[in-house]
Design a protein around this motif. Sequence first.
Motif, PDB file in Angstrom:
ATOM      1  N   VAL A 186       0.850  -1.190   0.000  1.00 22.02           N
ATOM      2  CA  VAL A 186       0.000   0.000   0.000  1.00 22.02           C
ATOM      3  C   VAL A 186       0.881   1.235   0.000  1.00 22.02           C
ATOM      4  O   VAL A 186       1.651   1.456   0.941  1.00 22.02           O
ATOM      5  N   GLU A 187       0.740   2.030  -1.061  1.00 19.74           N
ATOM      6  CA  GLU A 187       1.508   3.269  -1.173  1.00 19.74           C
ATOM      7  C   GLU A 187       0.725   4.437  -0.609  1.00 19.74           C
ATOM      8  O   GLU A 187      -0.525   4.419  -0.592  1.00 19.74           O
ATOM      9  N   SER A 188       1.439   5.459  -0.192  1.00 17.28           N
ATOM     10  CA  SER A 188       0.814   6.697   0.253  1.00 17.28           C
ATOM     11  C   SER A 188       1.799   7.838   0.051  1.00 17.28           C
ATOM     12  O   SER A 188       2.993   7.606  -0.155  1.00 17.28           O
ATOM     13  N   GLY A 189       1.283   9.049   0.122  1.00 15.97           N
ATOM     14  CA  GLY A 189       2.145  10.217   0.029  1.00 15.97           C
ATOM     15  C   GLY A 189       2.062  10.982  -1.272  1.00 15.97           C
ATOM     16  O   GLY A 189       2.616  12.083  -1.384  1.00 15.97           O
ATOM     17  N   GLY A 190       1.381  10.432  -2.269  1.00 16.81           N
ATOM     18  CA  GLY A 190       1.255  11.146  -3.525  1.00 16.81           C
ATOM     19  C   GLY A 190       0.438  12.413  -3.355  1.00 16.81           C
ATOM     20  O   GLY A 190      -0.471  12.478  -2.525  1.00 16.81           O
ATOM     21  N   ASP A 191       0.758  13.416  -4.153  1.00 20.87           N
ATOM     22  CA  ASP A 191       0.077  14.708  -4.023  1.00 20.87           C
ATOM     23  C   ASP A 191       0.397  15.546  -5.246  1.00 20.87           C
ATOM     24  O   ASP A 191       1.141  15.128  -6.136  1.00 20.87           O
ATOM     25  N   SER A 192      -0.164  16.744  -5.267  1.00 17.15           N
ATOM     26  CA  SER A 192       0.150  17.731  -6.294  1.00 17.15           C
ATOM     27  C   SER A 192       1.062  18.778  -5.676  1.00 17.15           C
ATOM     28  O   SER A 192       0.762  19.316  -4.598  1.00 17.15           O
ATOM     29  N   VAL A 193       2.175  19.052  -6.349  1.00 16.28           N
ATOM     30  CA  VAL A 193       3.154  20.008  -5.827  1.00 16.28           C
ATOM     31  C   VAL A 193       3.643  20.906  -6.941  1.00 16.28           C
ATOM     32  O   VAL A 193       3.529  20.577  -8.135  1.00 16.28           O
ATOM     33  N   GLY A 196       2.055  -2.660  -5.804  1.00 12.17           N
ATOM     34  CA  GLY A 196       0.995  -1.889  -5.183  1.00 12.17           C
ATOM     35  C   GLY A 196       0.067  -1.297  -6.228  1.00 12.17           C
ATOM     36  O   GLY A 196       0.262  -1.503  -7.432  1.00 12.17           O
ATOM     37  N   GLN A 197      -0.941  -0.563  -5.764  1.00 14.38           N
ATOM     38  CA  GLN A 197      -1.937   0.012  -6.667  1.00 14.38           C
ATOM     39  C   GLN A 197      -1.492   1.345  -7.242  1.00 14.38           C
ATOM     40  O   GLN A 197      -2.074   1.827  -8.213  1.00 14.38           O
ATOM     41  N   GLY A 198      -0.482   1.956  -6.659  1.00 20.07           N
ATOM     42  CA  GLY A 198       0.036   3.209  -7.176  1.00 20.07           C
ATOM     43  C   GLY A 198      -0.487   4.427  -6.434  1.00 20.07           C
ATOM     44  O   GLY A 198      -1.574   4.401  -5.842  1.00 20.07           O
ATOM     45  N   THR A 199       0.311   5.485  -6.472  1.00 19.41           N
ATOM     46  CA  THR A 199      -0.083   6.757  -5.884  1.00 19.41           C
ATOM     47  C   THR A 199       0.301   7.870  -6.874  1.00 19.41           C
ATOM     48  O   THR A 199       1.389   7.839  -7.456  1.00 19.41           O
ATOM     49  N   ALA A 220      11.210  -1.573  -4.319  1.00 22.49           N
ATOM     50  CA  ALA A 220      11.537  -0.660  -5.403  1.00 22.49           C
ATOM     51  C   ALA A 220      10.376   0.275  -5.703  1.00 22.49           C
ATOM     52  O   ALA A 220       9.231   0.025  -5.305  1.00 22.49           O
ATOM     53  N   TRP A 221      10.705   1.315  -6.411  1.00 22.92           N
ATOM     54  CA  TRP A 221       9.709   2.254  -6.916  1.00 22.92           C
ATOM     55  C   TRP A 221       9.808   2.301  -8.437  1.00 22.92           C
ATOM     56  O   TRP A 221      10.894   2.449  -8.993  1.00 22.92           O
ATOM     57  N   TYR A 222       8.680   2.175  -9.060  1.00 18.38           N
ATOM     58  CA  TYR A 222       8.540   2.393 -10.488  1.00 18.38           C
ATOM     59  C   TYR A 222       7.559   3.538 -10.678  1.00 18.38           C
ATOM     60  O   TYR A 222       6.813   3.885  -9.765  1.00 18.38           O
ATOM     61  N   ARG A 223       7.556   4.092 -11.877  1.00 15.82           N
ATOM     62  CA  ARG A 223       6.593   5.149 -12.148  1.00 15.82           C
ATOM     63  C   ARG A 223       6.098   5.065 -13.583  1.00 15.82           C
ATOM     64  O   ARG A 223       6.798   4.563 -14.458  1.00 15.82           O
ATOM     65  N   GLN A 224       4.899   5.550 -13.791  1.00 13.34           N
ATOM     66  CA  GLN A 224       4.308   5.534 -15.121  1.00 13.34           C
ATOM     67  C   GLN A 224       3.791   6.925 -15.448  1.00 13.34           C
ATOM     68  O   GLN A 224       2.724   7.337 -14.968  1.00 13.34           O
ATOM     69  N   ALA A 254       3.631  11.399 -12.538  1.00 16.10           N
ATOM     70  CA  ALA A 254       3.421   9.987 -12.863  1.00 16.10           C
ATOM     71  C   ALA A 254       2.638   9.323 -11.747  1.00 16.10           C
ATOM     72  O   ALA A 254       2.493   9.888 -10.659  1.00 16.10           O
ATOM     73  N   VAL A 255       2.170   8.134 -12.041  1.00 17.16           N
ATOM     74  CA  VAL A 255       1.690   7.247 -10.975  1.00 17.16           C
ATOM     75  C   VAL A 255       2.907   6.461 -10.493  1.00 17.16           C
ATOM     76  O   VAL A 255       3.600   5.837 -11.295  1.00 17.16           O
ATOM     77  N   TYR A 256       3.147   6.506  -9.201  1.00 18.00           N
ATOM     78  CA  TYR A 256       4.300   5.829  -8.619  1.00 18.00           C
ATOM     79  C   TYR A 256       3.847   4.518  -7.986  1.00 18.00           C
ATOM     80  O   TYR A 256       2.928   4.504  -7.157  1.00 18.00           O
ATOM     81  N   TYR A 257       4.497   3.448  -8.406  1.00 14.88           N
ATOM     82  CA  TYR A 257       4.149   2.116  -7.938  1.00 14.88           C
ATOM     83  C   TYR A 257       5.260   1.548  -7.066  1.00 14.88           C
ATOM     84  O   TYR A 257       6.445   1.617  -7.419  1.00 14.88           O
ATOM     85  N   CYS A 258       4.864   0.972  -5.984  1.00 13.12           N
ATOM     86  CA  CYS A 258       5.781   0.225  -5.129  1.00 13.12           C
ATOM     87  C   CYS A 258       5.823  -1.221  -5.609  1.00 13.12           C
ATOM     88  O   CYS A 258       4.783  -1.789  -5.987  1.00 13.12           O
TER      89      CYS A 258
END
Length: 125
Positions: free
Chosen positions: A5-12, A116-119, A35-39, A91-95
């Motif tokens: 479960v990822e958390s912490g994503g936001d708009s900055v 994970g589902q992504g943040t 690891a972290w991946y991103r899309q 991006a969507v960041y996936y764990c």
Amino acid sequence: QVQLVESGGDSVQAGGSLKLSCVASGETFTNCEMAWYRQPPGKAREFASRIDYSGATLYSNSVNDRFTISQDRDKNTVYLQMNSLQNDDTAVYYCSALFTVTSTMQCRDTLKRYWGQGTQVTVSS
């Protein structure tokens, strides 16, 4: 099975910072790698950073020197500190994590990868 479960994503704003977290739960036998991946929008998923059981880290060229990966193995948690964020980091960041499938196996044995589902991270200028 392992749940991530990822958390912490936001708009900055560009130049800002965010810290992502990912907690693993379930059959968390031996944590061999997180690891972290991103899309990015309209693009394929790409590798960003990883940390293994020994603490060794690896970064993609696009995030090196700006992102820092760390882990708390007691909590099966991985973090991604993201500084100097740029529009291209949107991006969507996936764990992702590699765990052994039994309690007696080691990291050199067959592992299973979980996602994970992504943040969502959105950077605007």
